[in-house]
Design a protein around this motif. Structure first.
Motif, short mmCIF file in Angstrom:
data_model
loop_
_atom_site.label_atom_id
_atom_site.label_comp_id
_atom_site.label_asym_id
_atom_site.label_seq_id
_atom_site.Cartn_x
_atom_site.Cartn_y
_atom_site.Cartn_z
N TYR A 309 0.83 -1.21 0.00
CA TYR A 309 0.00 0.00 0.00
C TYR A 309 0.87 1.26 0.00
O TYR A 309 0.63 2.21 0.74
CB TYR A 309 -0.99 -0.03 1.17
CG TYR A 309 -1.95 -1.19 1.03
CD1 TYR A 309 -3.14 -1.06 0.33
CD2 TYR A 309 -1.62 -2.44 1.54
CE1 TYR A 309 -3.99 -2.15 0.15
CE2 TYR A 309 -2.45 -3.54 1.37
CZ TYR A 309 -3.64 -3.39 0.68
OH TYR A 309 -4.47 -4.47 0.49
N HIS A 310 1.87 1.23 -0.88
CA HIS A 310 2.76 2.37 -1.12
C HIS A 310 3.51 2.83 0.13
O HIS A 310 3.90 3.99 0.23
CB HIS A 310 1.98 3.54 -1.74
CG HIS A 310 1.43 3.25 -3.11
ND1 HIS A 310 2.24 2.91 -4.18
CD2 HIS A 310 0.15 3.21 -3.58
CE1 HIS A 310 1.49 2.70 -5.24
NE2 HIS A 310 0.23 2.87 -4.91
N THR A 311 3.72 1.89 1.07
CA THR A 311 4.57 2.21 2.23
C THR A 311 6.02 1.80 1.99
O THR A 311 6.90 2.18 2.76
CB THR A 311 4.06 1.51 3.50
OG1 THR A 311 4.14 0.09 3.31
CG2 THR A 311 2.62 1.91 3.80
N PHE A 312 6.26 1.02 0.95
CA PHE A 312 7.61 0.54 0.65
C PHE A 312 8.49 1.70 0.18
O PHE A 312 8.14 2.42 -0.75
CB PHE A 312 7.52 -0.56 -0.42
CG PHE A 312 8.82 -0.96 -1.02
CD1 PHE A 312 9.84 -1.47 -0.24
CD2 PHE A 312 9.04 -0.85 -2.39
CE1 PHE A 312 11.05 -1.86 -0.79
CE2 PHE A 312 10.25 -1.23 -2.95
CZ PHE A 312 11.25 -1.73 -2.15
N ALA A 313 9.64 1.88 0.82
CA ALA A 313 10.56 2.96 0.46
C ALA A 313 11.97 2.39 0.36
O ALA A 313 12.70 2.33 1.36
CB ALA A 313 10.50 4.06 1.51
N PRO A 314 12.37 1.92 -0.82
CA PRO A 314 13.68 1.28 -0.95
C PRO A 314 14.83 2.24 -0.64
O PRO A 314 14.79 3.41 -1.02
CB PRO A 314 13.70 0.83 -2.42
CG PRO A 314 12.73 1.73 -3.11
CD PRO A 314 11.67 2.02 -2.10
N ARG A 315 15.83 1.72 0.05
CA ARG A 315 17.01 2.53 0.36
C ARG A 315 18.16 2.23 -0.59
O ARG A 315 19.09 3.02 -0.73
CB ARG A 315 17.45 2.27 1.81
CG ARG A 315 16.46 2.76 2.85
CD ARG A 315 17.04 2.72 4.25
NE ARG A 315 17.32 1.37 4.70
CZ ARG A 315 16.42 0.58 5.30
NH1 ARG A 315 15.19 1.04 5.51
NH2 ARG A 315 16.73 -0.63 5.69
N GLY A 316 18.11 1.04 -1.23
CA GLY A 316 19.18 0.65 -2.15
C GLY A 316 18.85 0.99 -3.59
O GLY A 316 17.88 1.69 -3.89
N ARG A 317 19.65 0.48 -4.49
CA ARG A 317 19.46 0.71 -5.93
C ARG A 317 18.38 -0.25 -6.45
O ARG A 317 18.40 -1.45 -6.13
CB ARG A 317 20.79 0.43 -6.66
CG ARG A 317 20.80 0.85 -8.11
CD ARG A 317 20.87 2.35 -8.28
NE ARG A 317 20.81 2.74 -9.68
CZ ARG A 317 21.88 2.87 -10.47
NH1 ARG A 317 23.09 2.63 -10.00
NH2 ARG A 317 21.73 3.24 -11.73
N VAL A 318 17.45 0.24 -7.23
CA VAL A 318 16.39 -0.58 -7.81
C VAL A 318 16.66 -0.79 -9.29
O VAL A 318 16.97 0.16 -10.01
CB VAL A 318 15.01 0.08 -7.61
CG1 VAL A 318 13.91 -0.77 -8.27
CG2 VAL A 318 14.71 0.27 -6.13
N ILE A 319 16.56 -2.05 -9.73
CA ILE A 319 16.59 -2.40 -11.15
C ILE A 319 15.20 -2.92 -11.49
O ILE A 319 14.71 -3.85 -10.86
CB ILE A 319 17.64 -3.49 -11.45
CG1 ILE A 319 19.04 -3.05 -10.99
CG2 ILE A 319 17.63 -3.86 -12.93
CD1 ILE A 319 20.03 -4.20 -10.92
N GLN A 320 14.54 -2.33 -12.47
CA GLN A 320 13.18 -2.75 -12.82
C GLN A 320 13.12 -3.21 -14.26
O GLN A 320 13.40 -2.44 -15.18
CB GLN A 320 12.19 -1.60 -12.59
CG GLN A 320 10.73 -2.03 -12.79
CD GLN A 320 9.76 -0.87 -12.66
OE1 GLN A 320 10.15 0.29 -12.70
NE2 GLN A 320 8.49 -1.19 -12.51
N ILE A 321 12.75 -4.47 -14.44
CA ILE A 321 12.52 -5.05 -15.76
C ILE A 321 11.01 -5.11 -15.98
O ILE A 321 10.29 -5.77 -15.22
CB ILE A 321 13.14 -6.45 -15.87
CG1 ILE A 321 14.67 -6.38 -15.72
CG2 ILE A 321 12.75 -7.12 -17.18
CD1 ILE A 321 15.32 -7.73 -15.50
N GLU A 322 10.52 -4.45 -17.00
CA GLU A 322 9.08 -4.33 -17.18
C GLU A 322 8.76 -4.16 -18.66
O GLU A 322 9.38 -3.36 -19.35
CB GLU A 322 8.56 -3.13 -16.38
CG GLU A 322 7.10 -2.80 -16.55
CD GLU A 322 6.20 -3.98 -16.23
OE1 GLU A 322 5.42 -4.36 -17.13
OE2 GLU A 322 6.29 -4.52 -15.11
N ALA A 323 7.78 -4.94 -19.15
CA ALA A 323 7.39 -4.87 -20.56
C ALA A 323 6.46 -3.69 -20.84
O ALA A 323 6.35 -3.26 -21.98
CB ALA A 323 6.72 -6.18 -20.98
#
Length: 563
Positions: A309-323
């Motif tokens: 519910y949009h509470t996730f707040a990444p602190r590291g680097r995000v790699i997103q693979i998405e079509a």
């Protein structure tokens, strides 16, 4: 100079003879079914209507199998499931106006879940196109406008010669990653008029490969190889791309724990040492994901449910693979890689270095132990017993389809799908009534396996008419209806928010007697007998209904700082 492809374009003498002497008595409707057959379709879903009769009449002159449902939205859900199970395009034949519009909620779910559905609707005669008010039955000022915001592409046909090309273009769009629904509309007179056009044979509509850019996968591979605490989030795109094997190989090469989203159920083995399972609505899992120094997100947009519910707040680097380019970096800054999940995972597998992290399985076990301890403290034995019984009764390779009901909310987090592409729900768009008609579509796709549908009593009322469909086609679907007297999840939401619930309590039929009135066996069960009664129903051919009167509760949320 003659090129090989020039030779391929030249018709053979037999093809020329057939083209110059087409059989008599064909119509535009025949061009539709011939094109569908040439594209590779074997089964179509739908519901006839006045303007669409040219298509339906042509079905009797073809070898396409037809599965007719009683409500257009349910026909759309059935086509959605057929597309998910087979990975092939599911044609959906609809009429104009009300019939077409009734499919919109199902097409929204197909779009959210990336299910390849080719919806073909009729239109008023050509003279009535263009936004006028000609007084035709079912007429809309701009029918395709109603679909444009829902489907991947819309195509309007005005002449018979346009039919094969329009259907081929739509077919290709439906199967190009991300898969999704498309809309084609054809006027009534175009469908009914006789045609002298040649019979449509093989049609080329090969979907385009969505290949990752190599410089981006090189950067991603370097980040993952050098990461200290890499973690993977696997979404529905992994399932749609049939990439579960690639995902597992990459996770093991990196020693990276994996959590699957609710749409990605089955993408990673539930009991694998690196599995975080699917407990995304849990702060322990969210904290673990936030602590990753490199987070690889594959085939997920990290939307509302996947981000707790949009509470996730990444602190590291995000790699997103998405079509879907619209989902790339839409919620979090990332190294965005626009690609099919399978092709991108293959590229990463070839370029990442081998990592060894003996502590990774232990960290995953700690998270799961914390989650279990939290659930165990909430006195939810009944709910866990019911879900355990369903899992024990359902064969490992049998697909299940879950409506928006409390047991499904439990299943998103706690159900072991055991195989990729076997657990499906309506969580993409969240519409009621998905479970049973979707299960019928899956049973039509593969009659060799029993299929389970799970609904609450509220959602079940959307689909009662399809008991007739299940009986007519003798489809192997067992429908579990959990009867709690109303809209159970809304009852909980309103009670929590306002102190009491409004408009959630429902008068219900006797579901067992109702099923039997359709000629479908029905049984009432208890939590203690659910496993045996479901096992029996699933083991017998044809449709069946099992009703469980029970009031289930949700586990307490943890995105609000409650645990």
């Amino acid at each position: 100079m003659t090129h090989d492809h020039d030779l391929e374009l030249r018709p053979t003498p037999a093809q020329t003879e057939a083209a110059l002497n087409p059989p008599a008595g064909r119509t535009g409707g025949d061009l539709v079914v011939e094109t569908l057959r040439g594209l590779g379709a074997s089964t179509v879903f739908g519901l006839p209507g006045q303007h669409a009769l040219g298509m339906f009449d042509a079905l009797r002159r073809s070898d396409l199998a037809y599965v007719g449902l009683r409500v257009e939205n349910n026909a759309g859900f059935a086509a959605d499931a057929y597309g998910r199970i087979t990975g092939e395009v599911a044609p959906l034949l609809l009429s104009t106006g009300p019939g077409a519009l009734l499919s919109l909620a199902a097409l929204q779910e197909a779009a959210a879940a990336s299910a390849p559905v080719l919806a073909i609707g009729s239109q008023v005669p050509v003279a009535g196109l263009g936004g006028g008010r000609h007084g035709y039955l079912h007429e809309l000022r701009d029918q395709q406008a109603s679909f444009r915001d829902v489907v991947k592409s819309v195509h309007t046909v005005r002449t018979q010669s346009q039919i094969p090309s329009a259907l081929a273009a739509a077919w290709e769009a439906a199967l190009t990653a991300p898969h999704g629904p498309v809309w084609v509309e054809i006027p009534q007179d175009v469908l009914l008029a006789e045609t002298s056009l040649p019979v449509v044979t093989a049609v080329d509509a090969t979907p385009r490969d969505l290949v990752p850019r190599p410089e981006l996968t090189a950067v991603a591979a370097d980040l993952l190889t050098r990461a200290e605490r890499p973690v993977i989030v696997a979404g529905g795109g992994v399932v749609r791309a049939d990439a579960a094997g690639k995902l597992r190989a990459l996770a093991e090469k990196l020693d990276a724990p994996v959590v699957t989203t609710f749409g990605g159920k089955g993408a990673f083995p539930w009991e694998h040492p690196l599995s975080l399972q699917s407990w995304l609505e849990d702060r322990h899992t969210t904290d673990f994901l936030e602590d990753a120094d490199v987070l690889l997100v594959v085939g997920s947009g990290l939307g509302e449910l996947s981000s707790n519910y949009h509470t996730f707040a990444p602190r590291g680097r995000v790699i997103q693979i998405e079509a879907d380019p619209g989902k790339l970096e839409s919620n979090h800054p990332a190294l965005g890689i626009h690609a099919d999940a399978r092709l991108a995972l293959s590229a990463l597998l070839e370029t990442v270095g081998q990592r060894s992290d003996p502590a990774a399985p232990g960290r995953a076990r700690e998270v799961l132990a914390a989650v279990r301890a939290r659930i165990a403290a909430q006195d939810l034995t009944l709910e866990q017993q019911v879900l355990t019984s369903v899992r024990a009764a359902l064969p490992d390779d049998s697909p299940s389809f879950w409506d928006m009901t409390i047991l499904a909310y439990w299943a998103w987090s706690a159900f072991d799908a055991r195989r990729p592409n076997t657990m499906h729900s309506a969580q993409g768009a969240g519409g009621l009534g998905y479970g049973f008609p979707a299960a019928l579509g899956a049973a039509a796709a593969d009659p060799t396996r029993p299929v389970l549908a799970v609904s609450g009593d509220g959602g079940a009322m959307y689909s009662i008419a399809e008991l007739a469909t299940a009986r007519q086609y003798d489809l192997n679907v067992t429908w579990l209806i959990v009867d709690d007297g109303g809209y159970g999840i809304l009852r909980e939401y309103m009670t929590d928010a306002f102190g009491e619930a409004t408009a959630t309590e429902l008068t219900r039929p006797d579901f067992v007697a109702l099923a039997q009135s359709f000629g479908v066996p029905g049984a009432r069960t208890t939590p203690e007998h659910l496993r045996d009664d479901l096992t029996k129903a699933l083991s017998e051919p044809g449709p069946s209904v099992v009703v469980l009167p029970a009031v289930l509760r949700m586990f307490a949320p943890t995105h609000l700082g409650t645990g």
